[in-house]
Design a protein around this motif. Structure first.
Motif, PDB file in Angstrom:
ATOM      1  N   GLU A  85       0.983   3.860  -3.082  1.00  0.00           N
ATOM      2  CA  GLU A  85       0.639   5.265  -2.903  1.00  0.00           C
ATOM      3  C   GLU A  85       1.740   6.156  -3.477  1.00  0.00           C
ATOM      4  O   GLU A  85       1.474   7.122  -4.196  1.00  0.00           O
ATOM      5  CB  GLU A  85       0.436   5.565  -1.425  1.00  0.00           C
ATOM      6  CG  GLU A  85       0.028   7.005  -1.138  1.00  0.00           C
ATOM      7  CD  GLU A  85      -0.124   7.294   0.350  1.00  0.00           C
ATOM      8  OE1 GLU A  85       0.439   6.535   1.166  1.00  0.00           O
ATOM      9  OE2 GLU A  85      -0.800   8.267   0.676  1.00  0.00           O
ATOM     10  N   GLU A  86       2.962   5.796  -3.174  1.00  0.00           N
ATOM     11  CA  GLU A  86       4.108   6.577  -3.660  1.00  0.00           C
ATOM     12  C   GLU A  86       4.189   6.540  -5.181  1.00  0.00           C
ATOM     13  O   GLU A  86       4.402   7.565  -5.827  1.00  0.00           O
ATOM     14  CB  GLU A  86       5.400   6.004  -3.061  1.00  0.00           C
ATOM     15  CG  GLU A  86       6.377   7.081  -2.599  1.00  0.00           C
ATOM     16  CD  GLU A  86       7.501   6.481  -1.797  1.00  0.00           C
ATOM     17  OE1 GLU A  86       8.492   6.098  -2.423  1.00  0.00           O
ATOM     18  OE2 GLU A  86       7.357   6.385  -0.559  1.00  0.00           O
ATOM     19  N   ALA A  87       3.984   5.358  -5.744  1.00  0.00           N
ATOM     20  CA  ALA A  87       4.091   5.184  -7.199  1.00  0.00           C
ATOM     21  C   ALA A  87       2.978   5.921  -7.948  1.00  0.00           C
ATOM     22  O   ALA A  87       3.157   6.271  -9.111  1.00  0.00           O
ATOM     23  CB  ALA A  87       4.076   3.703  -7.545  1.00  0.00           C
ATOM     24  N   SER A  88       1.857   6.146  -7.294  1.00  0.00           N
ATOM     25  CA  SER A  88       0.727   6.770  -7.994  1.00  0.00           C
ATOM     26  C   SER A  88       0.713   8.287  -7.868  1.00  0.00           C
ATOM     27  O   SER A  88      -0.160   8.951  -8.421  1.00  0.00           O
ATOM     28  CB  SER A  88      -0.590   6.201  -7.458  1.00  0.00           C
ATOM     29  OG  SER A  88      -0.794   6.594  -6.115  1.00  0.00           O
ATOM     30  N   GLU A  89       1.665   8.848  -7.151  1.00  0.00           N
ATOM     31  CA  GLU A  89       1.697  10.313  -6.981  1.00  0.00           C
ATOM     32  C   GLU A  89       2.403  11.022  -8.134  1.00  0.00           C
ATOM     33  O   GLU A  89       3.129  10.465  -8.885  1.00  0.00           O
ATOM     34  CB  GLU A  89       2.375  10.671  -5.652  1.00  0.00           C
ATOM     35  CG  GLU A  89       1.486  10.331  -4.472  1.00  0.00           C
ATOM     36  CD  GLU A  89       2.129  10.532  -3.100  1.00  0.00           C
ATOM     37  OE1 GLU A  89       1.395  10.475  -2.125  1.00  0.00           O
ATOM     38  OE2 GLU A  89       3.354  10.716  -3.027  1.00  0.00           O
ATOM     39  N   GLY A 125       0.806  -1.203   0.000  1.00  0.00           N
ATOM     40  CA  GLY A 125       0.000   0.000   0.000  1.00  0.00           C
ATOM     41  C   GLY A 125       0.845   1.262   0.000  1.00  0.00           C
ATOM     42  O   GLY A 125       0.579   2.206  -0.757  1.00  0.00           O
ATOM     43  N   ASP A 126       1.864   1.263   0.842  1.00  0.00           N
ATOM     44  CA  ASP A 126       2.758   2.422   0.898  1.00  0.00           C
ATOM     45  C   ASP A 126       3.470   2.626  -0.439  1.00  0.00           C
ATOM     46  O   ASP A 126       3.563   3.757  -0.935  1.00  0.00           O
ATOM     47  CB  ASP A 126       3.783   2.258   2.028  1.00  0.00           C
ATOM     48  CG  ASP A 126       3.150   2.431   3.410  1.00  0.00           C
ATOM     49  OD1 ASP A 126       2.029   2.968   3.488  1.00  0.00           O
ATOM     50  OD2 ASP A 126       3.787   2.025   4.401  1.00  0.00           O
ATOM     51  N   GLU A 127       3.951   1.538  -1.015  1.00  0.00           N
ATOM     52  CA  GLU A 127       4.657   1.638  -2.298  1.00  0.00           C
ATOM     53  C   GLU A 127       3.704   2.062  -3.426  1.00  0.00           C
ATOM     54  O   GLU A 127       4.069   2.859  -4.289  1.00  0.00           O
ATOM     55  CB  GLU A 127       5.315   0.281  -2.638  1.00  0.00           C
ATOM     56  CG  GLU A 127       6.520  -0.011  -1.738  1.00  0.00           C
ATOM     57  CD  GLU A 127       7.083  -1.404  -1.905  1.00  0.00           C
ATOM     58  OE1 GLU A 127       8.036  -1.735  -1.176  1.00  0.00           O
ATOM     59  OE2 GLU A 127       6.578  -2.180  -2.744  1.00  0.00           O
TER      60      GLU A 127
END
Ligand SMILES: [Fe+2]
Length: 104
Positions: free
Chosen positions: A100-104, A96-98
């Motif tokens: 979120e970061e990848a989709s920003e 989830g954290d990864e």
């Protein structure tokens, strides 16, 4: 029949935003129904009644999936985030954290 899905004056919202809000409400209701059936099934002693409720719960899962797919097609960033979380092995929080970061 309420209109609780709107947090802003409905007349000021575009048709697209009103549809999005309705589908979010529908998604929430399908999720609630899945949870309600889970509780009923866990307590129902009659095998035939339980089978009917399991069938109904399965249908609610389909409705949830269709609602979610509709919403994700409207929100590419949301879709991209979920692509990094759903149907993936491994640590859910890390994914989830990864994602979120990848989709920003
Ligand atoms: Fe449903």
């Amino acid at each position: 029949m309420g209109f609780e899905q709107y947090h802003e004056p409905a007349g000021e919202l575009t048709a697209e935003v009103r549809t999005f809000a309705r589908m979010i409400t529908s998604l929430t209701e399908e999720a609630e129904a899945i949870g309600w059936y889970e509780q009923r099934i866990s307590l129902e002693p009659d095998k035939e009644a339980r089978a009917i409720m399991e069938n109904a719960q399965h249908e609610e899962m389909k409705h949830f999936g269709m609602d979610l797919e509709f919403l994700l097609r409207k929100k590419p960033q949301w879709k991209k985030t979920l692509q990094g979380i759903l149907f993936k092995p491994g640590d859910i929080v890390k994914n989830g954290d990864e994602a979120e970061e990848a989709s920003e």
